[in-house]
Motif scaffolding. Structure first.
Motif, PDB file in Angstrom:
ATOM      1  N   TYR A 157      -7.066   8.204  -1.867  1.00 25.80           N
ATOM      2  CA  TYR A 157      -5.729   8.785  -1.810  1.00 25.80           C
ATOM      3  C   TYR A 157      -5.531   9.848  -2.887  1.00 25.80           C
ATOM      4  O   TYR A 157      -4.894  10.880  -2.650  1.00 25.80           O
ATOM      5  CB  TYR A 157      -4.674   7.685  -1.950  1.00 25.80           C
ATOM      6  CG  TYR A 157      -4.592   6.786  -0.742  1.00 25.80           C
ATOM      7  CD1 TYR A 157      -4.051   7.257   0.444  1.00 25.80           C
ATOM      8  CD2 TYR A 157      -5.056   5.479  -0.784  1.00 25.80           C
ATOM      9  CE1 TYR A 157      -3.975   6.446   1.566  1.00 25.80           C
ATOM     10  CE2 TYR A 157      -4.991   4.660   0.326  1.00 25.80           C
ATOM     11  CZ  TYR A 157      -4.446   5.146   1.498  1.00 25.80           C
ATOM     12  OH  TYR A 157      -4.378   4.334   2.605  1.00 25.80           O
ATOM     13  N   MET A 188      -0.457  10.117   4.766  1.00 20.07           N
ATOM     14  CA  MET A 188      -0.972   9.060   3.897  1.00 20.07           C
ATOM     15  C   MET A 188      -0.201   7.752   4.080  1.00 20.07           C
ATOM     16  O   MET A 188      -0.773   6.665   4.001  1.00 20.07           O
ATOM     17  CB  MET A 188      -0.898   9.500   2.429  1.00 20.07           C
ATOM     18  CG  MET A 188      -1.833  10.634   2.061  1.00 20.07           C
ATOM     19  SD  MET A 188      -3.578  10.222   2.276  1.00 20.07           S
ATOM     20  CE  MET A 188      -3.927  11.071   3.819  1.00 20.07           C
ATOM     21  N   TYR A 198      -0.426   6.707  -6.899  1.00 17.82           N
ATOM     22  CA  TYR A 198      -1.509   7.654  -6.607  1.00 17.82           C
ATOM     23  C   TYR A 198      -1.006   9.094  -6.726  1.00 17.82           C
ATOM     24  O   TYR A 198      -1.716   9.966  -7.246  1.00 17.82           O
ATOM     25  CB  TYR A 198      -2.049   7.433  -5.190  1.00 17.82           C
ATOM     26  CG  TYR A 198      -2.673   6.089  -4.939  1.00 17.82           C
ATOM     27  CD1 TYR A 198      -3.402   5.433  -5.924  1.00 17.82           C
ATOM     28  CD2 TYR A 198      -2.541   5.459  -3.702  1.00 17.82           C
ATOM     29  CE1 TYR A 198      -3.988   4.202  -5.684  1.00 17.82           C
ATOM     30  CE2 TYR A 198      -3.124   4.235  -3.445  1.00 17.82           C
ATOM     31  CZ  TYR A 198      -3.838   3.610  -4.446  1.00 17.82           C
ATOM     32  OH  TYR A 198      -4.422   2.391  -4.203  1.00 17.82           O
ATOM     33  N   LEU A 222       1.264   4.328  -3.083  1.00 19.15           N
ATOM     34  CA  LEU A 222       1.105   5.777  -2.923  1.00 19.15           C
ATOM     35  C   LEU A 222       1.879   6.550  -3.986  1.00 19.15           C
ATOM     36  O   LEU A 222       1.486   7.662  -4.363  1.00 19.15           O
ATOM     37  CB  LEU A 222       1.573   6.210  -1.524  1.00 19.15           C
ATOM     38  CG  LEU A 222       0.733   5.734  -0.341  1.00 19.15           C
ATOM     39  CD1 LEU A 222       1.356   6.217   0.963  1.00 19.15           C
ATOM     40  CD2 LEU A 222      -0.702   6.226  -0.442  1.00 19.15           C
ATOM     41  N   ALA A 278      -1.956   4.364   5.202  1.00 13.36           N
ATOM     42  CA  ALA A 278      -1.851   3.177   4.353  1.00 13.36           C
ATOM     43  C   ALA A 278      -1.373   1.969   5.140  1.00 13.36           C
ATOM     44  O   ALA A 278      -1.929   0.868   5.018  1.00 13.36           O
ATOM     45  CB  ALA A 278      -0.910   3.457   3.178  1.00 13.36           C
ATOM     46  N   TYR A 319      -9.172   1.751  -2.997  1.00 12.00           N
ATOM     47  CA  TYR A 319      -8.800   2.953  -2.255  1.00 12.00           C
ATOM     48  C   TYR A 319      -8.123   4.015  -3.116  1.00 12.00           C
ATOM     49  O   TYR A 319      -7.668   5.033  -2.584  1.00 12.00           O
ATOM     50  CB  TYR A 319      -7.888   2.581  -1.089  1.00 12.00           C
ATOM     51  CG  TYR A 319      -8.623   1.859   0.005  1.00 12.00           C
ATOM     52  CD1 TYR A 319      -9.426   2.559   0.899  1.00 12.00           C
ATOM     53  CD2 TYR A 319      -8.552   0.476   0.128  1.00 12.00           C
ATOM     54  CE1 TYR A 319     -10.119   1.896   1.895  1.00 12.00           C
ATOM     55  CE2 TYR A 319      -9.243  -0.194   1.128  1.00 12.00           C
ATOM     56  CZ  TYR A 319     -10.020   0.520   2.005  1.00 12.00           C
ATOM     57  OH  TYR A 319     -10.721  -0.133   2.990  1.00 12.00           O
ATOM     58  N   SER A 331       0.828  -1.211   0.000  1.00  9.00           N
ATOM     59  CA  SER A 331       0.000   0.000   0.000  1.00  9.00           C
ATOM     60  C   SER A 331       0.859   1.257   0.000  1.00  9.00           C
ATOM     61  O   SER A 331       0.520   2.247  -0.654  1.00  9.00           O
ATOM     62  CB  SER A 331      -0.926  -0.003   1.223  1.00  9.00           C
ATOM     63  OG  SER A 331      -1.809  -1.099   1.189  1.00  9.00           O
TER      64      SER A 331
END
Length: 292
Positions: free
Chosen positions: A170, A215, A85, A82, A219, A166, A78
């Motif tokens: 994010y 974040m 994202y 990021l 996560a 998700y 995760s």
């Protein structure tokens, strides 16, 4: 009005309802979870005090540590996601055509329940008629993998729907942070001849570093307590290959009716989550930053 709002008793009166809610919804359940972990209890009958037996068993339980490792792996995956994202958010915040449309598209998974997402991806992962294996067959793979039945790849397969589920959350947070970057700095960098990549790397990303740190914590901690989608798709199988701490706790408490040991697992999950959160905060906090 100012004199009233500066009165400590008035302030306490306003804060009291929130404190009561936090006390009864968070802190008391935490204490009770730790307390029930000291018991031998099936959830219905009389509780029997066993001391630290459940916690000693927990430390020696290989399946618990295996599920802990799986949760940590999901947290690492995760965290790496990021980056993707953030890149998407940088693209969407750069005034490209159709940015509003793509922002809405990325938010769609957030509107679906975990059960619906689980059913959808179960169809996608279906080894015989699933969209994914049909596509792999079309491009030349003779024996596509059994995504949810192969212990070696099931955890990586589960990560795909988690990333998809998700993504909107994010991306929208990163997008909002990027839109608050002063436009004057970006224009000045363009005048100095900076490329879009240099502007993103040297101006935008450093200015939202605080959001990125939050974040990362969300996560990792969110992955440690992740349960619903994994339970729907695999139930922790095959043979515990996708078992995580939350699913293991559920099985012990609600399938085996071993609420004492299930509570001990839940309390262990809490301790591990707090410990990792503390470590991450220390690692992400610069020496030059002032902590308040």
């Amino acid at each position: 009005m100012r004199s009233v709002m500066s009165n400590k008793w008035v302030i306490s009166l306003y804060v009291l309802p929130a404190l009561v809610l936090i006390l009864f919804l968070i802190y008391i359940p935490i204490v009770l979870t730790g307390y029930y972990g000291l018991m031998d209890w099936n959830g219905i009958g009389q509780m029997k005090f066993t001391g630290l037996d459940n916690y000693i068993e927990l430390v020696q339980d290989k399946m618990f540590w295996k599920s802990t490792w799986h949760s940590i792996l999901l947290g690492l995956f995760s965290t790496l996601s990021l980056v993707g994202y953030l890149i998407l958010s940088l693209i969407l915040a750069s005034k490209i055509k159709g940015a509003n449309f793509f922002r809405k598209i990325y938010l769609i998974p957030m509107l679906l329940s975990s059960v619906a997402i689980g059913q959808l991806w179960a169809k996608i992962f279906d080894p015989s008629n699933g969209m994914l294996n049909r596509f792999l067959t079309l491009i030349g793979f003779e024996n596509p993998p059994l995504w949810l039945a192969d212990p070696n790849i099931v955890l990586f397969a589960l990560f795909l729907p988690i990333v998809w589920q998700y993504a909107g959350f994010y991306i929208i947070i990163f997008y909002a942070a990027l839109k608050n970057v002063p436009e004057e700095l970006v224009e000045a960098a363009k005048i100095d001849g900076a490329t879009p990549i240099q502007i993103a790397y040297k101006i935008k990303v450093p200015l939202i570093s605080g959001v990125i740190k939050v974040m990362v914590i969300l996560a990792i901690v969110g992955s440690l307590k992740y349960f619903d989608l994994i339970f729907i798709l695999t139930g922790g199988g095959p043979n515990g290959a996708s078992e995580v701490m939350a699913s293991y706790m559920y099985k012990e408490a609600f399938s085996k009716y071993n609420f004492g040991y299930g509570s001990a697992i839940g309390f262990g999950l809490l301790i591990i989550s707090l410990g990792l959160t503390f470590i991450i905060q220390k690692l992400l906090t610069s020496k030059n930053e002032v902590e308040y």
